[in-house]
Design an enzyme around this catalytic site. Structure first.
Site, PDB file in Angstrom:
ATOM      1  N   TYR A 297       0.845  -1.201   0.000  1.00 47.43           N
ATOM      2  CA  TYR A 297       0.000   0.000   0.000  1.00 47.43           C
ATOM      3  C   TYR A 297       0.878   1.248   0.000  1.00 47.43           C
ATOM      4  O   TYR A 297       1.716   1.445   0.882  1.00 47.43           O
ATOM      5  CB  TYR A 297      -0.897  -0.024   1.232  1.00 47.43           C
ATOM      6  N   TYR A 341      -5.945   5.323  -7.079  1.00 45.54           N
ATOM      7  CA  TYR A 341      -6.139   5.267  -5.633  1.00 45.54           C
ATOM      8  C   TYR A 341      -7.545   4.740  -5.360  1.00 45.54           C
ATOM      9  O   TYR A 341      -8.520   5.483  -5.407  1.00 45.54           O
ATOM     10  CB  TYR A 341      -5.965   6.662  -5.028  1.00 45.54           C
TER      11      TYR A 341
END
Length: 388
Positions: A297, A341
């Site tokens: 991430y 995102y």
């Protein structure tokens, strides 16, 4: 105290389908429409239909509730529905929740989804605008009066300490940005397709909150992503090769806050990801050297380095050199810095593609892929693998 023994979930469920909308800066349609499009695409990928679904999992801070998505997508009765808190930290936990439901017989086919107009609508990166009083929000009262109003400002505090502790410069973070954008450049689905960057361009990008520059911060995206989870046995009979859920874990550290855990004993690591790492290694029986691809991430580049260190890929302060050496194929879709995102859900999809052998940046022979969710908050992780 976190678990000290392997759990019994590994191998009992698999990802059978993945689907997404296009990734854009202005989708031109509602978040519910995006969610339904992603769900339908994932079901089609698996060779299933809405009537096969009996479970849905999403995040909190979502405008499309499970029952609304079920109605709009043509899904019938639900025997399981759930949502996980803490923003991007929930990504891999949605798949864990789905796997738990499947493994225990509560549901047979569970779809995890995330869909938002995060660029044209509510922008998470804009930080705190207004907040109702809550116990969770009380921690922010120690930060906001001093100007720490955005996620970038919260991460900058920890990033600065990391650089100081290990005698590094902000260039250390640039290696993550360059790696992600190199992969995004060859990914047609990525927003930054065809747009690699150099270390010099990273260093020339404007400051957002020192030591973070613009190219250390993920983009903001409109779009949706969905993941279909079912039993490993059933997945074998469906359209695509199963990506087996080898291990799944959640983690919150001591003195954990949501992005502002500044009162821990140290600020150079991510204890919540350490909890996840220990459980993933215990349950899978694997070690860092067994992982073929890392999908970590990357809302902010410093936290990618800290994750590599928490998982034991390298020692404290060594992750920048590890990334620069391409010691582990990293974020082969371009990550959230380069592709989109979607609170980490698109990273799970890339892990599935690597296991299937269908990534645009395929790692030859990839059989074990590590995926992580948002850090700085209570988080989660997965190891996905080939069947057998």
């Amino acid at each position: 105290m976190s678990l000290h023994s392997p759990d019994a979930l590994g191998g009992r469920a698999a990802v059978a389908g993945i689907g997404a909308t296009e990734f854009s800066k202005d989708s031109g349609r509602s978040e519910l429409t995006l969610a339904v499009e992603a769900v339908h695409a994932a079901l089609d990928d698996a060779g299933l239909v809405p009537a096969d679904v009996d479970g849905l999992v999403t995040f909190t801070m979502d405008t499309s509730p499970e029952i609304t998505v079920a109605q709009a997508a043509g899904i019938g009765e639900l025997s399981f529905f759930s949502r996980v808190h803490y923003g991007g930290g929930a990504a891999c936990a949605t798949v864990q929740q789905a796997a738990l439901a499947v493994a225990t017989g509560i549901a047979e086919v569970v779809v995890c989804y995330r869909a938002f107009n995060e660029r044209s609508g509510r922008r998470f990166g804009s930080g705190v605008q207004r907040r109702e009083p809550s116990a969770e929000g009380a921690a922010l009262g120690w930060q906001l009066p001093f100007g720490l109003l955005t996620p970038a400002s919260w991460v900058a505090m920890i990033a600065q300490r990391y650089l100081y502790a290990y005698g590094l410069t902000p260039e250390a973070f640039g290696h993550v940005a360059v790696t992600d954008r190199r992969h995004a450049a060859t990914n047609p689905a990525a927003y930054f397709h065809g747009k690699p960057i150099t270390l010099a361009e990273h260093a020339a990008s404007r400051w957002i909150a020192e030591p973070l520059r613009l190219l250390d911060c993920c983009q903001e995206t409109d779009g949706g992503q969905a993941i279909v989870v079912t039993s490993t046995e059933r997945a074998r009979d469906l359209r695509r090769p199963p990506a087996v859920i080898v291990a799944a874990a959640q983690g919150a550290g001591r003195n954990q806050e949501a992005m502002t855990s500044f009162y821990r004993d140290g600020l150079t690591g991510l204890p919540e990801m350490g909890v996840v790492a220990r459980q993933l290694w215990r349950t899978s029986g694997l070690a860092p050297g067994d992982i073929d691809v890392g999908i970590l991430y990357d809302h902010f580049t410093p936290f990618v380095l800290m994750q590599l260190e928490e998982f034991g890929f390298c020692g404290p302060g060594e992750a920048a050199d590890f990334v620069a050496a391409d010691a582990l194929p990293l974020n082969t879709h371009g990550g959230q810095l380069g592709e989109a995102y979607l609170h980490g859900m698109n990273g799970i999809a890339e892990a599935v593609r690597q296991v299937r052998g269908t990534s645009v940046n395929q790692v030859p022979g990839a059989a074990r892929t590590l995926v992580t969710a948002g850090t700085g908050v209570p988080t989660s992780g997965l190891i996905l693998g080939t069947d057998g």
